[in-house]
Enzyme design. Structure first.
Site, PDB file in Angstrom:
ATOM      1  N   CYS A 184       0.755  -1.306  -0.091  1.00 60.72           N
ATOM      2  CA  CYS A 184       0.162  -0.049   0.042  1.00 60.72           C
ATOM      3  C   CYS A 184       0.863   1.448  -0.181  1.00 60.72           C
ATOM      4  CB  CYS A 184      -0.948  -0.010   1.251  1.00 60.72           C
ATOM      5  SG  CYS A 184      -0.195  -0.344   2.799  1.00 60.72           S
ATOM      6  N   HIS A 218      -2.162   5.100   6.821  1.00 60.82           N
ATOM      7  CA  HIS A 218      -0.518   5.504   6.909  1.00 60.82           C
ATOM      8  C   HIS A 218      -0.811   7.074   6.413  1.00 60.82           C
ATOM      9  CE1 HIS A 218       0.341   1.338   7.024  1.00 60.82           C
ATOM     10  NE2 HIS A 218       0.079   1.085   5.605  1.00 60.82           N
TER      11      HIS A 218
HETATM   12  N1  LIG Z   1      -3.749  -5.279   5.387  1.00 58.43           N
HETATM   13  C1  LIG Z   1      -3.150  -4.334   4.719  1.00 58.43           C
HETATM   14  O1  LIG Z   1      -2.750  -3.184   5.252  1.00 58.43           O
HETATM   15  C2  LIG Z   1      -2.200  -4.615   3.578  1.00 58.43           C
HETATM   16  C3  LIG Z   1      -1.796  -6.108   3.220  1.00 58.43           C
HETATM   17  N2  LIG Z   1      -1.232  -6.153   2.025  1.00 58.43           N
HETATM   18  C4  LIG Z   1      -0.744  -7.494   1.711  1.00 58.43           C
HETATM   19  O2  LIG Z   1      -1.800  -8.217   1.456  1.00 58.43           O
HETATM   20  C5  LIG Z   1      -1.493  -9.645   1.708  1.00 58.43           C
HETATM   21  C6  LIG Z   1      -2.633 -10.170   2.559  1.00 58.43           C
HETATM   22  O3  LIG Z   1      -2.867  -9.298   3.658  1.00 58.43           O
HETATM   23  P1  LIG Z   1      -4.110  -9.099   4.440  1.00 58.43           P
HETATM   24  O4  LIG Z   1      -5.412  -9.583   3.696  1.00 58.43           O
HETATM   25  O5  LIG Z   1      -3.990  -7.768   5.403  1.00 58.43           O
HETATM   26  O6  LIG Z   1      -3.955 -10.368   5.369  1.00 58.43           O
HETATM   27  P2  LIG Z   1      -5.377 -11.103   6.349  1.00 58.43           P
HETATM   28  O7  LIG Z   1      -4.505 -11.817   7.287  1.00 58.43           O
HETATM   29  O8  LIG Z   1      -6.355 -10.126   6.482  1.00 58.43           O
HETATM   30  O9  LIG Z   1      -5.980 -12.191   5.336  1.00 58.43           O
HETATM   31  C7  LIG Z   1      -5.206 -13.319   4.947  1.00 58.43           C
HETATM   32  C8  LIG Z   1      -6.193 -14.532   4.510  1.00 58.43           C
HETATM   33  O10 LIG Z   1      -5.612 -15.504   4.094  1.00 58.43           O
HETATM   34  C9  LIG Z   1      -5.997 -16.554   4.842  1.00 58.43           C
HETATM   35  N3  LIG Z   1      -4.950 -17.678   4.746  1.00 58.43           N
HETATM   36  C10 LIG Z   1      -4.000 -18.271   5.663  1.00 58.43           C
HETATM   37  N4  LIG Z   1      -3.302 -19.089   5.410  1.00 58.43           N
HETATM   38  C11 LIG Z   1      -3.421 -19.183   4.078  1.00 58.43           C
HETATM   39  C12 LIG Z   1      -3.107 -20.173   3.142  1.00 58.43           C
HETATM   40  N5  LIG Z   1      -1.931 -21.079   3.462  1.00 58.43           N
HETATM   41  N6  LIG Z   1      -3.314 -20.045   1.633  1.00 58.43           N
HETATM   42  C13 LIG Z   1      -4.373 -19.072   1.715  1.00 58.43           C
HETATM   43  N7  LIG Z   1      -4.867 -18.244   2.534  1.00 58.43           N
HETATM   44  C14 LIG Z   1      -4.502 -18.237   3.580  1.00 58.43           C
HETATM   45  C15 LIG Z   1      -6.326 -16.244   6.158  1.00 58.43           C
HETATM   46  O11 LIG Z   1      -7.241 -17.119   6.487  1.00 58.43           O
HETATM   47  C16 LIG Z   1      -7.113 -14.877   5.691  1.00 58.43           C
HETATM   48  O12 LIG Z   1      -8.375 -15.074   5.429  1.00 58.43           O
HETATM   49  C17 LIG Z   1      -0.313  -9.585   2.611  1.00 58.43           C
HETATM   50  O13 LIG Z   1       0.758  -9.986   1.690  1.00 58.43           O
HETATM   51  C18 LIG Z   1      -0.057  -8.111   2.928  1.00 58.43           C
HETATM   52  O14 LIG Z   1       1.357  -7.747   3.268  1.00 58.43           O
HETATM   53  C19 LIG Z   1      -0.883  -5.016   1.041  1.00 58.43           C
HETATM   54  C20 LIG Z   1      -1.568  -4.074   1.338  1.00 58.43           C
HETATM   55  C21 LIG Z   1      -2.267  -3.567   2.607  1.00 58.43           C
HETATM   56  O1  LIG Z   2       1.361  -4.980   4.266  1.00 54.03           O
HETATM   57  C1  LIG Z   2       1.141  -4.043   4.730  1.00 54.03           C
HETATM   58  O2  LIG Z   2       0.802  -3.886   6.207  1.00 54.03           O
HETATM   59  P1  LIG Z   2       1.130  -5.102   7.016  1.00 54.03           P
HETATM   60  O3  LIG Z   2       1.836  -6.065   6.419  1.00 54.03           O
HETATM   61  O4  LIG Z   2       1.870  -4.104   8.256  1.00 54.03           O
HETATM   62  O5  LIG Z   2      -0.293  -5.341   7.135  1.00 54.03           O
HETATM   63  C2  LIG Z   2       0.946  -2.706   3.977  1.00 54.03           C
HETATM   64  O6  LIG Z   2       1.120  -2.895   2.507  1.00 54.03           O
HETATM   65  C3  LIG Z   2       2.013  -1.979   4.517  1.00 54.03           C
HETATM   66  O7  LIG Z   2       3.377  -2.590   4.395  1.00 54.03           O
HETATM   67  P2  LIG Z   2       4.660  -1.724   4.139  1.00 54.03           P
HETATM   68  O8  LIG Z   2       4.927  -0.836   5.380  1.00 54.03           O
HETATM   69  O9  LIG Z   2       5.766  -2.851   4.105  1.00 54.03           O
HETATM   70  O10 LIG Z   2       4.441  -0.826   3.065  1.00 54.03           O
END
Ligand SMILES: NC(=O)C1=CN([C@@H]2O[C@H](COP(=O)(O)OP(=O)(O)OC[C@H]3O[C@@H](n4cnc5c(N)ncnc54)[C@H](O)[C@@H]3O)[C@@H](O)[C@H]2O)C=CC1
Ligand SMILES: O=C(OP(=O)(O)O)[C@H](O)COP(=O)(O)O
Length: 352
Positions: free
Chosen positions: A137, A217
């Protein structure tokens, strides 16, 4: 396409894809039958078990599954991995075994994919790729900001301080709770090199902290330009970027809370802000040094990017057309009527 990991990002990507007339959401996976399965069911999304060994938990919870991850992979032309940071890398061999092109998220190392992706800064590199990583993000927001600045004025050097949210609103296991901490304490942070995965020629140093907030952020941005435009020209340049929302001073929006309220009042799903939110009155220039503040809604800004990454990988639609379709379908491109281009407050009508 399919979403593997129906969580914070996955559920938003699923909704965004389902809204595209040129895409089909075949289904989503969950690792466990928690409350997320109800959200998927309400939307009519077919549910698959992310981890085959845990499929029985769904049956025990009375949750019907259409199949397992392998079944989903065999049914789609691309999978969007939205598993927790670092898990995507472990999923990659499964995608390869099924010969299913995959999109990963910013929590994975850049090495997980052939290329990192940002629709504004690096679209064509994903054309026909088998593995693409949508940058995080923060990197998404910095790429969207620096790309037009570099194209138009040249960026001599960017220096950004990121005050990052400690965790998402639903994440009770994160912090800090009562501190603002350098994170990482080493400088520069990983964000600068990550921006260079998108804009390799832009010099950018970043320093990152974590704060006890969950909404968004905040970036304090300084960019030394190669030329010295006036602030109004920079403002107009950024105003022309659909994925940058210029927050007008007249709106009285002073932080993430008001921004999220504004988004919810505007009818955004989950109060999501897909755009960088740049405080218009913060845009200032001292000689060739540009300064501004921007907020980033971490849960949302990568969502349109994932949609565009799918088009870059699976079609011959160009960057501008893809972004236009995505923006039009989702309603990306917030503009306040209280801004410089809007009518005076008194002229606002019910139709606004
Ligand atoms: N939450 C944020 O602020 C942001 C997150 N991201 C990235 O997006 C990705 C996902 O993050 P979030 O959605 O925040 O995580 P989250 O924890 O909210 O969701 C992850 C999902 O994957 C599921 N999961 C667990 N093990 C798994 C597996 N082996 N295979 C498939 N699914 C599985 C979980 O049950 C959950 O529903 C990460 O790489 C994170 O760094 C990117 C931008 C922003
Ligand atoms: O994955 C994200 O947040 P998180 O891993 O801290 O939940 C965001 O994309 C922020 O990650 P960054 O601070 O490495 O840009």
């Amino acid at each position: 396409m399919g979403v593997n990991g129906y969580g914070t990002i996955g559920k938003r990507v699923a909704d965004a894809v389902a809204a595209q007339s040129d895409m089909t959401l075949v289904g989503v996976t969950k690792a466990s039958p928690d409350y997320g399965v109800e959200a998927a069911a309400r939307r009519g999304y077919d549910l698959y078990a992310a981890v085959e060994d845990r499929a029985g938990e769904f049956a025990a919870a009375g949750v019907d599954l259409t199949g397992t991850l392998g079944d989903l992979l065999d049914a789609v032309d691309v999978v969007v991995d939205c598993a927790p940071s670092g898990v995507g890398e472990r999923n990659a061999p499964v995608y390869e075994a099924h010969d299913t092109p995959a999109i990963f998220q910013g929590g994975e190392d850049a090495a997980v994919a052939e290329t990192s992706f940002n629709a504004r800064g690096r679209f064509e590199a994903a054309r026909g790729a088998d593995a693409v990583r949508v940058v995080s993000c923060n990197t998404t927001a910095l790429s969207r900001l620096l790309a037009p600045l570099d194209e138009t004025y040249g960026v001599e050097k960017a220096r950004v301080t990121l005050v990052r949210r400690g965790g998402d609103p639903s994440e009770t296991n994160r912090g800090p709770i009562n501190d603002i901490v350098p994170d990482p304490a080493t400088v520069p942070s990983h964000h600068g090199p990550d921006v260079n995965e998108i804009l390799p020629d832009v010099a950018v140093d970043t320093a990152a902290l974590k704060a006890p907030v969950t909404g968004m952020h905040t970036h304090s941005v300084n960019v030394t330009l190669e030329t010295d435009p006036d602030p109004a020209a920079v403002r107009d340049l950024l105003a022309d970027e659909d994925r940058i929302f210029l927050v007008p001073e007249a709106a009285g929006i002073d932080g993430a809370g008001a921004l999220k309220e504004y988004a919810a009042d505007a009818g955004r799903p989950r109060g999501d802000l897909w755009e960088n939110c740049v405080w218009e009155e913060s845009i200032s220039l001292t000689g060739r040094d540009l300064y501004l503040f921007q907020n980033v809604h971490q849960e949302a800004d990568v969502v349109p990017e994932n949609v565009d990454a799918i088009r870059a990988m699976t079609t011959d639609v160009d960057a501008a057309e893809s972004a236009a379709r995505t923006n039009e379908t989702l309603g990306v491109g917030l503009e306040s009527r209280l801004g410089d281009d809007g009518p005076a407050r008194a002229e606002l009508t019910a139709d606004d």
